[in-house]
Structures are given as structure tokens and as C-alpha cells.
Scaffold this motif. Sequence first.
Motif, PDB file in Angstrom:
ATOM      1  N   LEU A 260     -37.384  14.374  17.507  1.00 20.46           N
ATOM      2  CA  LEU A 260     -37.124  13.356  16.480  1.00 20.46           C
ATOM      3  C   LEU A 260     -36.046  12.381  16.932  1.00 20.46           C
ATOM      4  CD1 LEU A 260     -37.231  15.551  13.236  1.00 20.46           C
ATOM      5  CD2 LEU A 260     -39.002  14.020  14.104  1.00 20.46           C
ATOM      6  N   VAL A 265     -42.584  11.587  16.281  1.00 25.05           N
ATOM      7  CA  VAL A 265     -42.894  12.484  15.156  1.00 25.05           C
ATOM      8  C   VAL A 265     -44.248  13.175  15.326  1.00 25.05           C
ATOM      9  CG1 VAL A 265     -41.497  11.172  13.526  1.00 25.05           C
ATOM     10  CG2 VAL A 265     -43.899  10.567  13.851  1.00 25.05           C
ATOM     11  N   VAL A 268     -44.959  17.081  14.443  1.00 24.59           N
ATOM     12  CA  VAL A 268     -43.776  17.712  13.853  1.00 24.59           C
ATOM     13  C   VAL A 268     -44.123  18.427  12.547  1.00 24.59           C
ATOM     14  CG1 VAL A 268     -41.575  17.230  12.710  1.00 24.59           C
ATOM     15  CG2 VAL A 268     -42.052  16.245  14.958  1.00 24.59           C
ATOM     16  N   THR A 269     -44.905  17.783  11.702  1.00 24.56           N
ATOM     17  CA  THR A 269     -45.250  18.390  10.406  1.00 24.56           C
ATOM     18  C   THR A 269     -45.973  19.718  10.597  1.00 24.56           C
ATOM     19  OG1 THR A 269     -45.399  16.213   9.362  1.00 24.56           O
ATOM     20  CG2 THR A 269     -46.487  18.050   8.251  1.00 24.56           C
ATOM     21  N   ARG A 289     -37.696  18.243   8.100  1.00 27.94           N
ATOM     22  CA  ARG A 289     -38.742  17.584   7.314  1.00 27.94           C
ATOM     23  C   ARG A 289     -38.244  16.243   6.768  1.00 27.94           C
ATOM     24  NH1 ARG A 289     -43.307  20.232   6.357  1.00 27.94           N
ATOM     25  NH2 ARG A 289     -43.363  22.519   6.294  1.00 27.94           N
ATOM     26  N   ALA A 292     -37.901  13.717   9.606  1.00 23.27           N
ATOM     27  CA  ALA A 292     -39.205  13.215  10.031  1.00 23.27           C
ATOM     28  C   ALA A 292     -39.763  12.230   9.008  1.00 23.27           C
ATOM     29  CB  ALA A 292     -40.176  14.377  10.233  1.00 23.27           C
ATOM     30  N   GLN A 296     -40.901   8.394   9.729  1.00 21.40           N
ATOM     31  CA  GLN A 296     -42.278   7.981   9.485  1.00 21.40           C
ATOM     32  C   GLN A 296     -42.403   6.977   8.354  1.00 21.40           C
ATOM     33  OE1 GLN A 296     -43.701  12.096   9.020  1.00 21.40           O
ATOM     34  NE2 GLN A 296     -45.175  11.685  10.639  1.00 21.40           N
TER      35      GLN A 296
END
Length: 600
Positions: A260, A265, A268-269, A289, A292, A296
Motif C-alpha cells: 500500500l 492495491v 489487497v482486499t 482495510r 486501502a 482506492q
Amino acid sequence: MTSLRLGERVVTRCGDGLLAAEYALFDATQTVLRATDPVTIREAGYMTTAREALGHLAAVGVTPEFAAEAAAAIPLPTLTTYARGSAARAVAPKLGAHEIFDGAIYSAVSQRYEGAWLDLRSLSSSLNVPSAPLILQALHLASALAEVTPATPIMLSTATATRDKRPGERTHFRVILNATRGLVRALKQLTPNGRPIEIDAASDRRLRDVLLSRVRERMSPDCEPKVRSHLTTLEKMLETDGTPVGPLADPELREIERQLANGNVTGVTERLDALEAEQGPASGIRYLRARAALLQGEEPPRAVAQTMSKLAQEDTGFHEAVLVAARAWLAAGEDAHARYFARRVADNSGAPDNERLDALEILDSTPGTNQSQIPPPMEPASAPSAATRTAIIRAPRFPSLGDMAPPQDVPDTALSVPPPVAWRPPNRAEPRPRRTARRYDPELAESLSLPFGATEAILGLNEVPTTPLKARVAMTRLARDLARDYRLWYTKSLRCDVLAVDAMQQHLTRRFAGASISDPAIAWELRRHGAFLSEILARALGSEWVDVAPSEPGYWAMLVPPSSRSWPIGRVYRFVALGHRERDLVSYYLDHEARARSAE
């Protein structure tokens, strides 16, 4: 304090003046300028990329290959005697040029670098080589630059050291590195250190933690396998035990944070979902979270700021969350809350140097208020009302582009009614923008140079532009300032390309959704974004201002090759005012680019 950053990582710093060898990475044209009062523009530093910096070092005879040769020339028994403490001695056989020549702290008074791993003061004195401290640090810089991607931004910060200098004075000087050819021979003949550094057990543990942190900071997801293997070896040798400490102690969480930090990104989720299924909603996962989501553009900066503030309150030692809270509050326009969290990081001696320097820059970029020591309320992370949003927008420090006093003949609807978007024939002869077949290499926005033929003196900070050239000067200044803000808000170093347009679009969508552009403070912020958009059109596509009439800047027009007329500031107004009903800024730019390229 002055410092050199490689991406987001602080490579070296100086607390009593200017750095020295680091100037070899820049030329005088890569100056970052910033307004410090309503009439003065001063040097704030220098900015370039790793590719260009390596080229500057090569011009003075320093390359990564030469650095590796110099490191290998030192006999291992001799090298060990210069190690700082037991931690450095234990890993001495594995040290490379990056570590051996790592001058973490420079003293301008003694003109010596204090090594992170080795006693560089004693080592450089023992060499009997002219400019030895500068040469050794240049070797470290070459090694450090070779580890990162060519486009990585490099920034030398000098703002605090130029406050007492004349506005036009520059700190840049030509670094002369003598006797580089004889350096390898001198290192081979280096005698052992007669007085090795010995430190107590507590200091040795702290030094081990510092070295471990410096190793982990370099473990970027983009680093080459050979570099990653080397850093992994050092990390394992420096770790005293495997007990996780802190919210980001998990190696995978640290890896995601480094990803990050590079603005990436991707995936990443999914990785956080998998970790949360195993570990639950730990604070480190919640932190990543939110970070990110900020990158985003999925959440408004204010919502992210409140999430980070809550994490910082739950764990007072979570300095990473404290710093991101400061960044997010700054992006949301709430300076007092940003200063509160930035002060917490700046005063935290346990926080890394790069975080403390970031916090100091946030403090320096925002005016102090009586509310700066009051923490923000922990209210639900929801967007503020339109009335509240207007109240939190930062007022311009130095008015420009008509912010001081709009001309009397501007209609009241100038801000509320966006200018037309369809092309209309010019009402007078207009110069055709120059086109060039060369490929444009996007410039770092924070260090944009003025266009050819322009100087800072042709336009005062409070003066409204009246000619196309003066308009370019004003737009360049606003673009620089906006780029600095994006670096502080999102750790993004913007360039004059479509990626910057996308970053602006995300910010505008989340920050100003539903806002009234008739509010002067909001209009000023949108003008800054329109100014940067105009500079991207000018530098990447060869566009030129053709109409800088004494009216609201939203009506100012540019001619984009081959024959399109455009209103960049007005386009930003429309994007915010009409929202989803308006074509997005990225499509707007790409359409202009396609037409310009087809005409070449």
C-alpha cells in the motif's frame, strides 16, 4: 532538519544544516518551490526519480557496480572492527554495499556521516582519501537507488533550512567526488579500528530494532529476488525471537502495508479477507482495510480519518494509524484534527524517522490554531452535511486566480453555471499549439519547472494572470502545491499523466460529492485541480491558453491540438456540479489525447 527520501523511506537526515553528498542526485532545475508568505516563494527542496538520480551519480563516477566492488574490497576481519554493537557485528559477513556505506545521519558541523551499521566516522578518517565521507555516502546512495524501480520519486527536503535565505537563493551545489579511482585500493589497505564502538545492552537492543526496521522498510513487493533474499537473511539474523509485537507484527500484514505504501492495491482486499477469516477483525487488518479504501477512493477521507482515529485511541502505540489519521483528516480539510494527530507522531520518539518527518511536514503545511490540541469527536464515520462540509474547507493561504476580489462584471452565476463544453470557433486568430513527435516523459508535479520564457518574477502571488504566459506560471504554482498535498494525503507522488487525472477524480468524487460549487472556498479548491489538469494538457499534449479574460477562471480557454477548445477549470466545476451526469475527467483527457496523437 533536512532529509532525503527514497519513495516514502527516509534514507538520511541532518539536524544541524544541509545534507552534502545527496545533492549529487539532483541538478539545479529540479527545485521544489513553495510560497511561504503572500509575497515570497522559497526553495523547499529538490525532486527527481531513481533513474535520473542514478544518471547524475554515474556522471561523477559512482555506480552500483562500483559500490559493490568497493564493499567487497574491505577485509572481513577489518570490517567487523567498525561494526556498531553486537547486532551489526553478528551480521557483518552478510553486509552489502547498501549497509556498509549507510550514512543514516549527517552532521553539517563536523561534515561527517554517522553510519547505521558501521562507525563511518572512524572508517572515513582511516582512509586518508579526499572527500571520503561524501564518496562513501554516494556509494550507499547508488546501492539504494539500484534496489528500487526507476520511476521511484526521490526528494531532498530543505524547507526548514531556507527560511532565513533570500527568496531567490538556492542551496544546490555541485558535488565533486575526488579520488574515486583510488578508493578501492584504500579500502583493501584499510587498517582495523583501534577503538571499536562498545555500547551497553539496552542501547544494543534499541540499535538492533533500528537496523531491523531499516531492513524491513526496504522489503518492497517490487524488489528483485536477489535483493529480497538478501534482506530476508538479514531480517532473520536480526530477529531475537518470533514473538509478534504490535498490530502489524504479522509478516503478511507488513507485506501488505509495504504494498500500500507503494500505491498498489491489487489483491489487497482478498488477502485481508483471508487473514480476517483466520485471525478475526484485528486492529492491523482494520487499519489496512481503511488505508486501502483511502487509496482506492472507496471511502471519503473523513470516514477513513474517523476509523483511524478510533484505532489510534484504542492503541496509543499504533503510530502507523496515528499518522494515517493525520493524513486523512488533512485530506478531509480539517486541519486542527490533522495537527492533533501529527503532533502525536512528531513527539513519539519510538516512531520511525520517516513517520516523524511526515508529521513535521504536516505541521509545517498547516496553520496552528487554538483547537490543534483537541482530538476529533468519535462520531459515526458518515459524510458531513453540505453545511458542515463548506465549513471545513481550507481557505487559500495566498489568494490567486481571482480569489482576492472577482471583477465587478462577472455575473453571479459564474460559478453555478458551468461553461459550455462543445467546441466553438475562436473569435480571433489564435496561435496553433506546437506539436512534437517525441514521447513525453511525465514530470513530477511537485517539482515542475516554469514554461520556457517564464520566471517567477513575472507574476506576483496575489496577482491575477492577464496573459497566457502568466496563466502558465499561476497554474504551475498551483499544480506544485496540489501535488504536495496529494503526497501528504495519500502518499502519492503525482506526475503529469492520466494517472494523476484519475487520482484527482477519485478525490473530488469522495470529498466534494453533493457540495455547492458556488461556495468560494470550494471553488478555490476546484480551481487548484483545474490548474493541475491544465498543466497536464499543456505539458503532455502541447495545449496553450488562448483566452485568459478578466472573468471567472472557469471560462478561461485552452486550445488543444489539433483544433479543440477546452476549459480545464470549468471542466472540473462541471464534474463536481453534475456528478454522474457528467463525463468523467479521465475520459475527457483521453479523448483530447487521442485527437492530439492522431494529428501528429
